[in-house]
Design an enzyme around this catalytic site. Structure first.
Site, mmCIF file in Angstrom:
data_model
loop_
_atom_site.group_PDB
_atom_site.id
_atom_site.type_symbol
_atom_site.label_atom_id
_atom_site.label_comp_id
_atom_site.label_asym_id
_atom_site.label_seq_id
_atom_site.Cartn_x
_atom_site.Cartn_y
_atom_site.Cartn_z
ATOM 1 N N ASP A 181 -55.291 51.702 11.280
ATOM 2 C CA ASP A 181 -54.256 52.473 11.967
ATOM 3 C C ASP A 181 -53.358 53.177 10.972
ATOM 4 O O ASP A 181 -53.338 52.856 9.780
ATOM 5 C CB ASP A 181 -53.427 51.577 12.895
ATOM 6 C CG ASP A 181 -52.675 50.480 12.147
ATOM 7 O OD1 ASP A 181 -53.256 49.904 11.207
ATOM 8 O OD2 ASP A 181 -51.508 50.207 12.496
ATOM 9 N N GLU A 192 -51.584 47.375 12.033
ATOM 10 C CA GLU A 192 -50.848 46.890 10.861
ATOM 11 C C GLU A 192 -49.472 47.534 10.749
ATOM 12 O O GLU A 192 -48.542 46.935 10.213
ATOM 13 C CB GLU A 192 -51.655 47.163 9.586
ATOM 14 C CG GLU A 192 -51.128 46.469 8.337
ATOM 15 C CD GLU A 192 -50.085 47.276 7.576
ATOM 16 O OE1 GLU A 192 -49.444 46.704 6.672
ATOM 17 O OE2 GLU A 192 -49.916 48.480 7.872
#
Length: 360
Positions: A73, A132
């Protein structure tokens, strides 16, 4: 059908392709689908999907296992996709755009090696995880650690966080605290009736200003600590003496100190004040004394390992008893930057370092 990735391409080109698949936190599904669909048919890998995390493992019966992980991400876009190849004023060729540093260049290298290395000298678990860049409770690696820790088992781990293509051992711990003062509310025209809580923050700020942070050597690396006010709040209206104020304190502590010890230190410093711990993450020791780590350092070569000052997910491996380091392309200063960019030679360097080690 999910888009298939061409993993016969260079790790540089793979990085560009996966960067251009937008995957802002919460929207990783398309990229996770592409990674799963590309890796699942490979005979040398067992592929497991958990939410938007994809885990691919060799099972060659080696006596040692390495976990190599990276998050898929990114932070939100700001007119920085699609990616572009550019040349800087000093002649450095870069790949520019969101995710190039944090941390799809590392993921691109991992995908290339997961495809190429059919018979590495150690068993390898490749982890591509989600969420994350947002709340810790959503972190995909944290989720795997809680619910499927066996997937993260290993003798050594590498996190592909940007480190300028140098090895960075462990990480500092991170603590955030709210230190409050209390007074008595009154009209400001009759301030002697009240008790100003904002004024009472002055000793707290004096403690912080006078504090001398430590530099602590842990397993041969020097970790610099930091204790700072990062916010202050209080006040009700322009004609009211405030009855409450708060200083937001951030403490970055060396991995030689446990999370509980860090809390005790903050409470001792601000004894007599209302102290609320609002965020706490233990650090991770460098792990460079592990035999696999020493082999890794020798294979990569270059500058000696350095400490990681910021907190990273290596701490999750450390909590599982797996020594871990950071090693990835890109300079951390460009992480989350609107001008995010990675030198393409760093992508190649990290690939070469990992390939040498995993095939030696």
């Amino acid at each position: 059908m999910p888009e298939l990735l061409d993993l016969t391409a260079s790790s540089i080109d793979i990085t560009r392709v996966i960067c251009d698949i937008e995957s802002v936190s919460g929207n990783e599904g398309s990229l996770a689908d592409a990674i799963e669909a590309t890796l699942a048919p490979l005979d040398h890998l067992e592929v497991v999907r958990d939410g938007d995390a994809v885990v691919a493992r060799t099972d060659l019966g080696r006596d040692r296992r390495v976990v190599i992980a990276g998050h898929i991400d990114t932070v939100p876009l700001n007119h920085n996709l699609p990616t572009e190849f550019r040349t800087t004023e000093d002649g450095t060729e870069i790949l520019w755009g969101r995710g190039t540093v944090d941390m799809k260049a590392g993921v691109g290298v991992q995908l290339k090696l997961a495809y190429d290395l059919v018979a590495p000298t150690v068993d390898v678990t490749w982890v591509f995880y989600d969420h994350e860049e947002v709340s810790d409770s959503l972190n995909g690696l944290g989720r795997l650690a809680r619910t499927r820790p066996g997937l993260l088992a290993g003798d050594f781990a590498i996190l592909g966080e940007p480190s300028g293509a140098q090895i960075e051992g462990g990480c500092n711990g991170n603590l955030r605290a709210e230190v409050r003062t209390f007074g008595k509310r009154s009209h400001s025209a009759r301030s002697w009736i009240g008790d100003n809580a904002i004024h009472k923050t002055a000793p707290i700020l004096a403690i912080l200003a006078a504090y001398e942070p430590r530099t602590v050597t842990v397993d041969g690396l020097d970790y610099r600590e930091g204790l700072n006010a990062v916010g202050i709040s209080g006040g009700i209206a322009g004609n009211v003496i405030p009855d409450e104020a708060m200083v937001h304190v951030n403490y970055r502590f060396a991995p030689s100190r446990s999370a509980d010890e860090a809390v005790a230190h903050i409470r001792e410093l601000f004894d007599g004040y209302d102290v609320q711990i609002v965020d706490l993450a233990a650090g991770a020791r460098p792990g460079l004394d592990a035999p696999l780590a020493q082999d890794f350092v020798a294979a990569v070569g270059g500058p000696a390992p350095r400490p990681k000052y910021g907190w990273t997910d290596v701490a999750r491996f450390s909590a599982l008893g797996v020594p871990a380091v950071n090693y990835g392309p890109g300079e951390p200063v460009f992480a989350h930057h609107d001008d995010e960019q990675v030198p393409v030679d760093q992508i190649s360097a990290v690939e070469d370092g990992l390939r040498r080690w995993l095939t030696a």
